[in-house]
Design an enzyme around this catalytic site. Structure first.
Site, PDB file in Angstrom:
ATOM      1  N   GLU A   1      -9.617  -9.598  -8.069  1.00 50.11           N
ATOM      2  CA  GLU A   1      -8.540  -8.632  -7.820  1.00 50.11           C
ATOM      3  C   GLU A   1      -7.349  -8.836  -8.758  1.00 50.11           C
ATOM      4  O   GLU A   1      -6.731  -7.864  -9.202  1.00 50.11           O
ATOM      5  CB  GLU A   1      -8.115  -8.722  -6.352  1.00 50.11           C
ATOM      6  CG  GLU A   1      -9.226  -8.235  -5.429  1.00 50.11           C
ATOM      7  CD  GLU A   1      -8.916  -8.405  -3.955  1.00 50.11           C
ATOM      8  OE1 GLU A   1      -9.759  -8.007  -3.131  1.00 50.11           O
ATOM      9  OE2 GLU A   1      -7.834  -8.932  -3.608  1.00 50.11           O
TER      10      GLU A   1
ATOM     11  N   LYS B   1       0.822  -1.221   0.000  1.00 52.34           N
ATOM     12  CA  LYS B   1       0.000   0.000   0.000  1.00 52.34           C
ATOM     13  C   LYS B   1       0.857   1.273   0.000  1.00 52.34           C
ATOM     14  O   LYS B   1       2.055   1.226   0.295  1.00 52.34           O
ATOM     15  CB  LYS B   1      -0.939  -0.035   1.213  1.00 52.34           C
ATOM     16  CG  LYS B   1      -2.051  -1.089   1.087  1.00 52.34           C
ATOM     17  CD  LYS B   1      -3.034  -0.990   2.255  1.00 52.34           C
ATOM     18  CE  LYS B   1      -4.207  -1.940   2.088  1.00 52.34           C
ATOM     19  NZ  LYS B   1      -5.183  -1.812   3.224  1.00 52.34           N
TER      20      LYS B   1
ATOM     21  N   ASN C   1      -2.389   0.425   6.776  1.00 54.42           N
ATOM     22  CA  ASN C   1      -1.937  -0.846   7.354  1.00 54.42           C
ATOM     23  C   ASN C   1      -1.063  -1.666   6.411  1.00 54.42           C
ATOM     24  O   ASN C   1      -1.051  -2.886   6.457  1.00 54.42           O
ATOM     25  CB  ASN C   1      -3.132  -1.643   7.879  1.00 54.42           C
ATOM     26  CG  ASN C   1      -4.143  -1.957   6.792  1.00 54.42           C
ATOM     27  OD1 ASN C   1      -3.920  -1.644   5.625  1.00 54.42           O
ATOM     28  ND2 ASN C   1      -5.235  -2.604   7.156  1.00 54.42           N
TER      29      ASN C   1
ATOM     30  N   HIS D   1      -2.258  -5.278   1.437  1.00 59.49           N
ATOM     31  CA  HIS D   1      -3.547  -5.907   1.140  1.00 59.49           C
ATOM     32  C   HIS D   1      -3.312  -7.339   0.697  1.00 59.49           C
ATOM     33  O   HIS D   1      -2.308  -7.640   0.042  1.00 59.49           O
ATOM     34  CB  HIS D   1      -4.257  -5.151   0.002  1.00 59.49           C
ATOM     35  CG  HIS D   1      -5.441  -5.894  -0.545  1.00 59.49           C
ATOM     36  ND1 HIS D   1      -6.694  -5.790   0.026  1.00 59.49           N
ATOM     37  CD2 HIS D   1      -5.552  -6.787  -1.574  1.00 59.49           C
ATOM     38  CE1 HIS D   1      -7.531  -6.590  -0.646  1.00 59.49           C
ATOM     39  NE2 HIS D   1      -6.860  -7.199  -1.614  1.00 59.49           N
TER      40      HIS D   1
ATOM     41  N   TYR E   1     -12.237  -1.533  -4.282  1.00 61.22           N
ATOM     42  CA  TYR E   1     -12.836  -1.780  -2.961  1.00 61.22           C
ATOM     43  C   TYR E   1     -14.353  -1.691  -2.973  1.00 61.22           C
ATOM     44  O   TYR E   1     -14.967  -1.410  -1.941  1.00 61.22           O
ATOM     45  CB  TYR E   1     -12.261  -0.798  -1.934  1.00 61.22           C
ATOM     46  CG  TYR E   1     -10.923  -1.213  -1.354  1.00 61.22           C
ATOM     47  CD1 TYR E   1     -10.798  -2.393  -0.598  1.00 61.22           C
ATOM     48  CD2 TYR E   1      -9.787  -0.429  -1.517  1.00 61.22           C
ATOM     49  CE1 TYR E   1      -9.578  -2.767  -0.037  1.00 61.22           C
ATOM     50  CE2 TYR E   1      -8.558  -0.806  -0.955  1.00 61.22           C
ATOM     51  CZ  TYR E   1      -8.478  -1.977  -0.220  1.00 61.22           C
ATOM     52  OH  TYR E   1      -7.272  -2.344   0.340  1.00 61.22           O
TER      53      TYR E   1
ATOM     54  N   PHE F   1     -15.846   3.853   6.293  1.00 59.94           N
ATOM     55  CA  PHE F   1     -14.454   4.216   5.992  1.00 59.94           C
ATOM     56  C   PHE F   1     -14.146   4.220   4.492  1.00 59.94           C
ATOM     57  O   PHE F   1     -13.016   4.482   4.095  1.00 59.94           O
ATOM     58  CB  PHE F   1     -13.487   3.279   6.728  1.00 59.94           C
ATOM     59  CG  PHE F   1     -13.671   1.810   6.415  1.00 59.94           C
ATOM     60  CD1 PHE F   1     -13.132   1.247   5.259  1.00 59.94           C
ATOM     61  CD2 PHE F   1     -14.383   0.992   7.289  1.00 59.94           C
ATOM     62  CE1 PHE F   1     -13.292  -0.099   4.972  1.00 59.94           C
ATOM     63  CE2 PHE F   1     -14.550  -0.369   6.994  1.00 59.94           C
ATOM     64  CZ  PHE F   1     -14.010  -0.908   5.838  1.00 59.94           C
TER      65      PHE F   1
HETATM   66  N1  UDP Z   1     -10.105   0.010   6.849  1.00 60.52           N
HETATM   67  C1  UDP Z   1     -10.266   1.257   7.435  1.00 60.52           C
HETATM   68  N2  UDP Z   1     -11.025   1.343   8.590  1.00 60.52           N
HETATM   69  C2  UDP Z   1     -11.621   0.264   9.158  1.00 60.52           C
HETATM   70  C3  UDP Z   1     -11.457  -0.999   8.542  1.00 60.52           C
HETATM   71  C4  UDP Z   1     -10.696  -1.091   7.392  1.00 60.52           C
HETATM   72  O1  UDP Z   1      -9.758   2.253   6.929  1.00 60.52           O
HETATM   73  O2  UDP Z   1     -12.297   0.404  10.190  1.00 60.52           O
HETATM   74  C5  UDP Z   1      -9.294  -0.099   5.624  1.00 60.52           C
HETATM   75  C6  UDP Z   1      -7.962  -0.810   5.837  1.00 60.52           C
HETATM   76  O3  UDP Z   1      -6.977  -0.190   5.005  1.00 60.52           O
HETATM   77  C7  UDP Z   1      -8.287  -2.211   5.365  1.00 60.52           C
HETATM   78  C8  UDP Z   1      -9.221  -1.935   4.204  1.00 60.52           C
HETATM   79  O4  UDP Z   1     -10.011  -0.849   4.655  1.00 60.52           O
HETATM   80  O5  UDP Z   1      -7.115  -2.935   5.008  1.00 60.52           O
HETATM   81  C9  UDP Z   1     -10.140  -3.082   3.803  1.00 60.52           C
HETATM   82  O6  UDP Z   1     -10.824  -3.543   4.954  1.00 60.52           O
HETATM   83  P1  UDP Z   1     -10.965  -5.093   5.260  1.00 60.52           P
HETATM   84  O7  UDP Z   1     -11.949  -5.251   6.361  1.00 60.52           O
HETATM   85  O8  UDP Z   1     -11.210  -5.819   3.980  1.00 60.52           O
HETATM   86  O9  UDP Z   1      -9.505  -5.465   5.853  1.00 60.52           O
HETATM   87  P2  UDP Z   1      -8.326  -6.371   5.270  1.00 60.52           P
HETATM   88  O10 UDP Z   1      -8.954  -7.452   4.438  1.00 60.52           O
HETATM   89  O11 UDP Z   1      -7.417  -5.461   4.467  1.00 60.52           O
HETATM   90  O12 UDP Z   1      -7.618  -6.903   6.487  1.00 60.52           O
HETATM   91 MG    MG Z   2     -10.293  -7.293   2.865  1.00 55.67          MG
END
Ligand code: UDP
Ligand code: MG
Length: 146
Positions: A129, A12, A115, A118, A52, A60
């Protein structure tokens, strides 16, 4: 029985900005996953929204898409036994506060949004994807004979 899988990872924008892209990819290489496609992209907000789209009703979504278009990312296809689940384990929990020691997010993520990495969460999302970023001819065929 484990199965050979392909999954999509994104280094990212926070990781690229922080010059730790090599560290993110190193976690996967050290685990024996093979990089079979790789490129650098700077997503537009519209592209991030498309990638997304499953999260479009989440609170978010807008700030996530701003973040994902805030600078360049590196997108890659990783191949290996159980690659989809293994990549998720190596990444760690979405919120770095919950991520286990030894995971990418524990080491490199700065917040639940920024974070570091991905990874696709299922075979269906991996297929969507991978196709979002790569055409078939851009993915190395590991079984290719010279
Ligand atoms: N995210 C965020 N706030 C939240 C949860 C997720 O900004 O409360 C962002 C974060 O960058 C995350 C992405 O949205 O990686 C996609 O969320 P997901 O629940 O799919 O998490 P992941 O699969 O990446 O662990
Ligand atoms: Mg995810």
């Amino acid at each position: 029985m484990s199965e050979m899988e392909r999954t999509l990872t994104i280094v990212k924008p926070d990781s690229v900005r922080g010059n730790v892209a090599n560290e993110v990819l190193g976690f996967f290489e050290r685990a024996g996953l093979r990089i079979v496609a790789l490129k650098m992209v700077w997503l537009s907000k519209e592209q991030a929204e498309g990638f997304y789209v499953v999260h479009k009703e989440r609170p978010f979504y807008s700030s996530l898409c701003e973040f994902m278009s805030s600078g360049p990312s590196i997108v890659a296809v990783l191949e290996g036994d159980d690659a989809i689940a293994r990549v998720r384990t190596i990444m760690g929990a979405t919120n770095p506060a919950d991520a286990l020691a030894g995971t990418i997010r524990r080491k490199l993520a700065s917040s639940i949004q920024e974070n570091a990495v991905h990874g696709s969460d299922s075979p269906a999302s991996a297929e969507y994807e991978i196709g979002f970023f790569f055409s078939k001819s851009e993915i190395i065929q590991t079984e290719r004979k010279q």
